[in-house]
Enzyme design. Structure first.
Site, PDB file in Angstrom:
ATOM      1  CB  THR A 125       6.017  -6.177   2.273  1.00 39.37           C
ATOM      2  OG1 THR A 125       6.407  -5.210   1.303  1.00 39.37           O
ATOM      3  CG2 THR A 125       6.807  -5.901   3.548  1.00 39.37           C
ATOM      4  CG  ASP A 126       8.001  -5.648  -2.769  1.00 38.11           C
ATOM      5  OD1 ASP A 126       7.588  -4.909  -1.852  1.00 38.11           O
ATOM      6  OD2 ASP A 126       7.814  -5.396  -3.978  1.00 38.11           O
ATOM      7  CD  GLU A 127       7.622  -1.043   1.152  1.00 34.89           C
ATOM      8  OE1 GLU A 127       8.133  -0.447   2.114  1.00 34.89           O
ATOM      9  OE2 GLU A 127       6.642  -0.606   0.533  1.00 34.89           O
ATOM     10  CE1 TYR A 153       4.368  -2.280   6.347  1.00 35.32           C
ATOM     11  CE2 TYR A 153       5.729  -1.898   4.410  1.00 35.32           C
ATOM     12  CZ  TYR A 153       4.723  -2.594   5.043  1.00 35.32           C
ATOM     13  OH  TYR A 153       4.070  -3.618   4.385  1.00 35.32           O
ATOM     14  CE  LYS A 157       4.599  -6.952   6.888  1.00 34.16           C
ATOM     15  NZ  LYS A 157       3.324  -7.561   7.367  1.00 34.16           N
TER      16      LYS A 157
HETATM   17  P1  NAD Z   1      -4.233  -2.072   5.635  1.00 35.42           P
HETATM   18  O1  NAD Z   1      -3.532  -0.967   6.355  1.00 35.42           O
HETATM   19  O2  NAD Z   1      -5.215  -1.744   4.567  1.00 35.42           O
HETATM   20  O3  NAD Z   1      -4.979  -3.002   6.684  1.00 35.42           O
HETATM   21  C1  NAD Z   1      -4.400  -3.387   7.897  1.00 35.42           C
HETATM   22  C2  NAD Z   1      -5.496  -3.933   8.801  1.00 35.42           C
HETATM   23  O4  NAD Z   1      -4.859  -4.384  10.016  1.00 35.42           O
HETATM   24  C3  NAD Z   1      -6.555  -2.907   9.201  1.00 35.42           C
HETATM   25  O5  NAD Z   1      -7.843  -3.491   9.111  1.00 35.42           O
HETATM   26  C4  NAD Z   1      -6.208  -2.581  10.647  1.00 35.42           C
HETATM   27  O6  NAD Z   1      -7.336  -2.202  11.419  1.00 35.42           O
HETATM   28  C5  NAD Z   1      -5.617  -3.895  11.123  1.00 35.42           C
HETATM   29  N1  NAD Z   1      -4.706  -3.730  12.269  1.00 35.42           N
HETATM   30  C6  NAD Z   1      -3.713  -2.816  12.403  1.00 35.42           C
HETATM   31  N2  NAD Z   1      -3.101  -2.976  13.595  1.00 35.42           N
HETATM   32  C7  NAD Z   1      -3.722  -4.009  14.210  1.00 35.42           C
HETATM   33  C8  NAD Z   1      -3.525  -4.663  15.462  1.00 35.42           C
HETATM   34  N3  NAD Z   1      -2.592  -4.265  16.332  1.00 35.42           N
HETATM   35  N4  NAD Z   1      -4.318  -5.718  15.770  1.00 35.42           N
HETATM   36  C9  NAD Z   1      -5.297  -6.128  14.911  1.00 35.42           C
HETATM   37  N5  NAD Z   1      -5.523  -5.536  13.729  1.00 35.42           N
HETATM   38  C10 NAD Z   1      -4.742  -4.499  13.374  1.00 35.42           C
HETATM   39  O7  NAD Z   1      -3.060  -2.988   5.058  1.00 35.42           O
HETATM   40  P2  NAD Z   1      -3.001  -3.850   3.704  1.00 35.42           P
HETATM   41  O8  NAD Z   1      -2.496  -2.988   2.623  1.00 35.42           O
HETATM   42  O9  NAD Z   1      -4.262  -4.600   3.552  1.00 35.42           O
HETATM   43  O10 NAD Z   1      -1.825  -4.866   4.092  1.00 35.42           O
HETATM   44  C11 NAD Z   1      -2.126  -6.104   4.723  1.00 35.42           C
HETATM   45  C12 NAD Z   1      -0.831  -6.860   4.948  1.00 35.42           C
HETATM   46  O11 NAD Z   1      -0.198  -7.093   3.687  1.00 35.42           O
HETATM   47  C13 NAD Z   1       0.202  -6.098   5.786  1.00 35.42           C
HETATM   48  O12 NAD Z   1       0.829  -7.029   6.640  1.00 35.42           O
HETATM   49  C14 NAD Z   1       1.186  -5.544   4.775  1.00 35.42           C
HETATM   50  O13 NAD Z   1       2.468  -5.434   5.338  1.00 35.42           O
HETATM   51  C15 NAD Z   1       1.147  -6.622   3.702  1.00 35.42           C
HETATM   52  N6  NAD Z   1       1.440  -6.180   2.325  1.00 35.42           N
HETATM   53  C16 NAD Z   1       0.762  -5.132   1.775  1.00 35.42           C
HETATM   54  C17 NAD Z   1       0.994  -4.785   0.439  1.00 35.42           C
HETATM   55  C18 NAD Z   1       0.264  -3.644  -0.219  1.00 35.42           C
HETATM   56  O14 NAD Z   1       0.609  -3.265  -1.351  1.00 35.42           O
HETATM   57  N7  NAD Z   1      -0.748  -3.063   0.392  1.00 35.42           N
HETATM   58  C19 NAD Z   1       1.920  -5.518  -0.320  1.00 35.42           C
HETATM   59  C20 NAD Z   1       2.603  -6.591   0.292  1.00 35.42           C
HETATM   60  C21 NAD Z   1       2.334  -6.918   1.602  1.00 35.42           C
HETATM   61  O1  DAU Z   2       5.768  -3.147  -1.975  1.00 32.99           O
HETATM   62  C1  DAU Z   2       4.784  -3.519  -1.057  1.00 32.99           C
HETATM   63  C2  DAU Z   2       4.393  -2.314  -0.218  1.00 32.99           C
HETATM   64  O2  DAU Z   2       3.662  -1.437  -1.069  1.00 32.99           O
HETATM   65  C3  DAU Z   2       3.579  -2.694   1.001  1.00 32.99           C
HETATM   66  O3  DAU Z   2       4.378  -3.471   1.849  1.00 32.99           O
HETATM   67  C4  DAU Z   2       3.072  -1.432   1.737  1.00 32.99           C
HETATM   68  O4  DAU Z   2       2.233  -1.805   2.798  1.00 32.99           O
HETATM   69  C5  DAU Z   2       2.298  -0.590   0.739  1.00 32.99           C
HETATM   70  O5  DAU Z   2       1.855   0.604   1.357  1.00 32.99           O
HETATM   71  C6  DAU Z   2       3.164  -0.254  -0.468  1.00 32.99           C
HETATM   72  O6  DAU Z   2       4.261   0.620  -0.107  1.00 32.99           O
HETATM   73  P1  DAU Z   2       4.686   1.864  -1.036  1.00 32.99           P
HETATM   74  O7  DAU Z   2       5.382   2.831  -0.191  1.00 32.99           O
HETATM   75  O8  DAU Z   2       5.345   1.389  -2.276  1.00 32.99           O
HETATM   76  O9  DAU Z   2       3.197   2.377  -1.452  1.00 32.99           O
HETATM   77  P2  DAU Z   2       2.564   3.844  -1.549  1.00 32.99           P
HETATM   78  O10 DAU Z   2       1.243   3.672  -2.207  1.00 32.99           O
HETATM   79  O11 DAU Z   2       2.638   4.580  -0.273  1.00 32.99           O
HETATM   80  O12 DAU Z   2       3.543   4.567  -2.583  1.00 32.99           O
HETATM   81  C7  DAU Z   2       3.788   4.041  -3.872  1.00 32.99           C
HETATM   82  C8  DAU Z   2       4.805   4.946  -4.564  1.00 32.99           C
HETATM   83  O13 DAU Z   2       4.177   6.203  -4.843  1.00 32.99           O
HETATM   84  C9  DAU Z   2       6.021   5.262  -3.727  1.00 32.99           C
HETATM   85  O14 DAU Z   2       7.170   5.332  -4.566  1.00 32.99           O
HETATM   86  C10 DAU Z   2       5.730   6.640  -3.139  1.00 32.99           C
HETATM   87  C11 DAU Z   2       4.862   7.279  -4.208  1.00 32.99           C
HETATM   88  N1  DAU Z   2       3.841   8.243  -3.725  1.00 32.99           N
HETATM   89  C12 DAU Z   2       2.985   7.808  -2.751  1.00 32.99           C
HETATM   90  C13 DAU Z   2       2.019   8.641  -2.258  1.00 32.99           C
HETATM   91  C14 DAU Z   2       1.081   8.182  -1.154  1.00 32.99           C
HETATM   92  C15 DAU Z   2       3.722   9.499  -4.279  1.00 32.99           C
HETATM   93  O15 DAU Z   2       4.500   9.875  -5.195  1.00 32.99           O
HETATM   94  N2  DAU Z   2       2.765  10.326  -3.783  1.00 32.99           N
HETATM   95  C16 DAU Z   2       1.907   9.970  -2.794  1.00 32.99           C
HETATM   96  O16 DAU Z   2       1.066  10.798  -2.379  1.00 32.99           O
END
Ligand code: NAD
Ligand code: DAU
Length: 339
Positions: A125-127, A153, A157
């Protein structure tokens, strides 16, 4: 090719499974997922009976289970999506983030070494880069930006990314890493900004915006992320990190306003609430490297992607309403109870 996909019952992993099915139907996919609160087997129902697909419920941090699975399946490649992914939860309960995101990744890396897997791709992730100031729109994260995580988190990562780099250098393991910006699209768990705001707006419930809502995220449609991972897996160079993003920066408050306008709901639903602890101000990816090396560019404009996403949540209410009601927890027993 046989690909082991971890975390495939979650948001991006399930979209990746559908992307692979559509684009490489000859490949065998094995999905391993622990089915935490974020994993929903209902999401994968259309592929569960596919002869080139297998679902295994297991924890990536369970060494014995992973070794047995690798020994049985002998995958050519592993794509690791499995993670605890929600920043707010990591602030409340950080330990499980290290267990899954860091230790789980190490278990997978060890299994890849032991069984000679040809490619381990880490979905990062970019985080891991920390954040950027709001008043410097000229700054972007490149692959050379130092790791500087803010939340439990992102620290977990970053730990996983460092392990991946160490295994590549020390043992010559063929590892690639992608660091993507915020994804949106179908099957995103309704605790994340966009699906949460859609669900609350539809129920005429308050939309909780942290602080003033001025924090900036760089949004990418999930299918574009899947296409980037697929390209890296098949054409990327081992030992390389690729940033993935589409230069689509938006303030949170503007995202919320777009959703309300699309749904025809009033802005009076917006509630400014206490800010997230340590809230990252701005993320912004420079995707020049993946474009130059692999020709990747995002295909979906935000205006189209957000409309498609809202349409999907309107058309698939049962999926997310079951999640919100806790109903989906019985899904594994329903779908797998007899097998
Ligand atoms: P998500 O939370 O929707 O899904 C995570 C999945 O992993 C779930 O199905 C969960 O059951 C499974 N899981 C959790 N712990 C586990 C374990 N110990 N063993 C096996 N399975 C397990 O997450 P997502 O948003 O789909 O993110 C997927 C990946 O992409 C993550 O690694 C996250 O860091 C990365 N990522 C997410 C975003 C985003 O915006 N959502 C952006 C960049 C990178
Ligand atoms: O940048 C990649 C990341 O993006 C991934 O690595 C993470 O897994 C994914 O969850 C996401 O992280 P963020 O923290 O950016 O996403 P989230 O949707 O939780 O929040 C997006 C923005 O919105 C953040 O600035 C917090 C804000 N927010 C979020 C929630 C849930 C609110 O203002 N209100 C809310 O209720």
């Amino acid at each position: 090719m046989k690909i082991l996909i971890t975390g495939g019952a979650g948001f991006i992993g399930s979209n990746f499974i559908y992307f692979e099915r559509a684009n490489h139907p000859q490949d065998k996919l094995v999905c391993v997922d622990k089915l935490t609160y974020a994993g929903d087997l209902e999401t994968l129902e259309p592929v569960l009976s596919d002869k080139n697909f297998r679902f295994v419920r297991a924890d990536i941090a369970d060494r014995a289970a992973m070794e047995a699975l690798f020994a049985e399946e002998r995958p050519d490649a592993v794509v690791n999506f499995a993670a605890e992914s929600h920043v707010d939860r990591s602030i409340e309960t950080p330990a499980v983030f290290m267990e899954t995101n860091a230790m789980g990744t190490q278990v997978l890396l060890d299994a890849c070494r032991k069984f000679g897997v040809g490619r381990f791709h880490q979905v990062s992730t970019d985080e891991v880069y920390g954040d950027l100031p709001l008043d410097r729109p000229d700054l972007f994260f490149t692959e050379k930006t130092p790791l500087h995580a803010s939340s439990p988190y992102s620290a977990s990562k970053a730990a996983a990314d460092l392990l991946c780099g160490a295994y590549a250098r020390t043992y010559g393991l063929p590892v690639t890493i992608s660091r993507c910006s915020n994804n949106y699209g179908p099957y995103q768990f309704p605790e994340k900004l966009i699906p949460l705001m859609i669900a609350n707006a539809l129920a005429d419930k308050p939309l909780p915006v942290y602080g003033e809502g001025l924090n900036v995220r760089d949004w990418l449609y999930v299918e574009d992320h899947c296409a980037a991972i697929d390209l890296i897996l098949r054409k990327g160079e081992a030992g390389t990190v690729y940033n993935v993003g589409g230069h689509n920066e938006r303030r949170n408050i503007d995202i919320v306003r777009i959703i309300l306008a699309e749904l025809g709901k009033p802005e009076s639903l917006i509630r400014h609430v206490a800010d997230r602890k340590g809230h990252d101000r701005r993320y912004a990816i420079d995707p020049a490297f993946i474009h130059e090396k692999l020709g990747w560019l995002p295909a979906t404009k935000f205006e189209d992607g957000i409309r498609k996403t809202i349409r999907w949540y309107l058309d698939n209410r049962t999926w997310w309403e079951n999640i919100l009601s806790g109903e989906y927890k019985g899904c594994y027993d329903r779908l797998f109870g007899q097998r």
